[in-house]
Design a protein around this motif. Sequence first.
Motif, mmCIF file in Angstrom:
data_model
loop_
_atom_site.group_PDB
_atom_site.id
_atom_site.type_symbol
_atom_site.label_atom_id
_atom_site.label_comp_id
_atom_site.label_asym_id
_atom_site.label_seq_id
_atom_site.Cartn_x
_atom_site.Cartn_y
_atom_site.Cartn_z
ATOM 1 N N THR A 86 40.938 39.565 45.325
ATOM 2 C CA THR A 86 39.627 38.936 45.435
ATOM 3 C C THR A 86 39.315 38.120 44.178
ATOM 4 O O THR A 86 40.108 38.057 43.240
ATOM 5 C CB THR A 86 38.524 40.003 45.597
ATOM 6 N N THR B 281 36.018 52.305 44.363
ATOM 7 C CA THR B 281 37.408 52.526 43.985
ATOM 8 C C THR B 281 37.566 52.476 42.475
ATOM 9 O O THR B 281 38.216 53.337 41.878
ATOM 10 C CB THR B 281 38.308 51.468 44.664
ATOM 11 N N ALA C 104 42.178 53.395 49.210
ATOM 12 C CA ALA C 104 42.895 52.682 48.149
ATOM 13 C C ALA C 104 42.870 53.482 46.858
ATOM 14 O O ALA C 104 43.876 53.554 46.148
ATOM 15 C CB ALA C 104 42.280 51.303 47.934
ATOM 16 N N ASP D 47 43.021 43.705 44.555
ATOM 17 C CA ASP D 47 42.620 43.548 45.954
ATOM 18 C C ASP D 47 42.643 42.074 46.352
ATOM 19 O O ASP D 47 42.208 41.704 47.433
ATOM 20 C CB ASP D 47 41.241 44.161 46.210
ATOM 21 N N HIS E 131 49.135 46.425 45.255
ATOM 22 C CA HIS E 131 48.139 46.113 46.285
ATOM 23 C C HIS E 131 48.243 47.173 47.371
ATOM 24 O O HIS E 131 49.336 47.490 47.841
ATOM 25 C CB HIS E 131 48.366 44.724 46.885
#
Length: 146
Positions: free
Chosen positions: A14, A123, A93, A12, A39
């Motif tokens: 991050t 997720t 996702a 993601d 992604h």
Amino acid sequence: MAGYRHIIFATDLTEAADTAATRVVDQARCSGGRVTLLHVVEHLPDEVAGLPEEQEDPENYIRERVEKRLADWAERVHLGDAERHVALSDYSARRAILEYLGEQQADVVVLGALGNPGQLGTTVDHVAASAPCDVLIVQGKGWTPG
């Protein structure tokens, strides 16, 4: 993770993914395995609704922007040579990740996490429970057991 020949890294982009990237780089180097970065842009109709009207093909516009962002991130975390796949999804996702895993011949999927593992609804938890391959969850630097 010895012997994993195809590593899918669902990212993601991050801080948690940055931490996991180090593990992916090390594993790929040790095993000679190939890495695919995945992604997901989830809930695509919501994303499309926010675009300027002059965009003739909003999905292409979003895909190009996200592919550029993923490529820049991959270079920064030393995964610039990895295959890259951007999934534009009308749903969550986790569902898109599981569908992609079902299509691939991956040995392991790697996910970064900052939260408390085991909190249903995330997720990471859903992918870990349903993936057709091994799952490696790498805890980010921001998580501390409580």
